[in-house]
Scaffold this motif. Structure first.
Motif, mmCIF file in Angstrom:
data_model
loop_
_atom_site.group_PDB
_atom_site.id
_atom_site.type_symbol
_atom_site.label_atom_id
_atom_site.label_comp_id
_atom_site.label_asym_id
_atom_site.label_seq_id
_atom_site.Cartn_x
_atom_site.Cartn_y
_atom_site.Cartn_z
ATOM 1 N N ARG A 2 0.681 -1.080 0.067
ATOM 2 C CA ARG A 2 0.101 0.037 0.012
ATOM 3 C C ARG A 2 0.921 1.362 0.062
ATOM 4 O O ARG A 2 1.954 1.285 0.554
ATOM 5 N N ASP A 184 -1.673 3.610 -4.662
ATOM 6 C CA ASP A 184 -2.454 2.610 -4.484
ATOM 7 C C ASP A 184 -2.075 1.581 -5.739
ATOM 8 O O ASP A 184 -2.047 0.409 -5.523
ATOM 9 N N ARG A 188 -0.559 -2.075 -5.308
ATOM 10 C CA ARG A 188 -1.330 -3.303 -5.737
ATOM 11 C C ARG A 188 -0.490 -3.890 -6.525
ATOM 12 O O ARG A 188 -0.453 -5.164 -6.556
ATOM 13 N N ASP A 228 -3.725 -3.669 3.274
ATOM 14 C CA ASP A 228 -5.032 -3.564 2.600
ATOM 15 C C ASP A 228 -6.095 -4.125 3.472
ATOM 16 O O ASP A 228 -5.859 -5.188 3.904
#
Length: 228
Positions: A2, A184, A188, A228
């Motif tokens: 993150r 983000d 990811r 997350d």
């Protein structure tokens, strides 16, 4: 991986605020799965010392060709062997482009170079993600045990003001490189790679179902949990 507590917190550190492996064995051992190595990454072919790195991943195949089959923890992490290979690896899982390595590149954080020697960093790169002020930084590391120890020591200095510093982790690391991604989407994307997150906050507990491997320094773990 993150952006928020994870990589932006690490970004503040290598002010550093964040491939050469570290910690008690040779790069050859790293390729052969004997533990954490030091020095420049290389393969076991004398004719081609980079065989088995991301730059020439002929061992075991794939971009993680340097990691032994069945290896876990630090031994299973990618070995880059060069900034170009590390950049190519990161770009595979993110929008990282336009690699810059000049010290005066404005995308580097102020103070990125101040701890290079103390952290075992030998080379730094930065790339753009397509979003303003969301840059990914790559650090080649000659001694990963030294790097992890420096991260832990720096983190502990912050606990006086912020006991939750680094609670969701710091750097995403391979055997000889470390990455800080901001954004983000980038976090990811890198979360799908074989990099693991270095977490040294003593209050952190890896949730069930996530990887928990020993880091190279006491009190730290490697995990695929990103917060997350």
């Amino acid at each position: 991986m993150r952006t928020k507590p994870l990589f932006t917190a690490a970004a503040a550190l290598f002010v550093l605020t964040a491939c050469g492996s570290g910690g008690g064995m040779t790069p050859q051992d790293a390729v052969n799965g004997a533990g954490a190595g030091t020095g420049q990454s290389q393969g076991d072919n004398p004719a081609d010392p980079k065989e088995g790195t991301l730059e020439n991943p002929t061992k075991n195949g794939g971009v993680n060709g340097s990691a032994p089959d069945g290896a876990t923890g630090f031994d299973g992490l990618p070995v880059a062997g060069s900034m170009k290979a590390a950049f190519d690896y990161v770009a595979t899982y993110s929008r990282c482009k336009d690699l810059g390595t000049r010290p005066d590149d404005e995308r580097f954080y102020s103070g990125d170079s101040e701890k290079d020697a103390g952290w075992g960093v030998t080379e730094r790169g930065v790339c753009s993600t397509g979003h303003r002020e969301e840059w990914t930084r790559i650090f080649m590391v000659s001694d990963m045990k030294k790097f992890q120890g420096a991260y832990k020591a720096d983190l502990y200095k912050q606990f006086k003001d912020d006991p939750e510093a680094g609670l969701n982790g710091g750097f995403a690391i391979g055997q000889d490189f470390a990455v800080v991604a901001v954004g983000d989407d980038e976090v990811r994307g890198l979360g799908q790679s074989q990099l693991l997150i270095l977490n040294c906050n003593p209050s952190f507990a890896v949730p069930s179902g996530y990887k928990k491997e020993k880091a190279l320094v006491e009190g730290c773990v490697l995990t695929d949990f990103t917060g997350d």
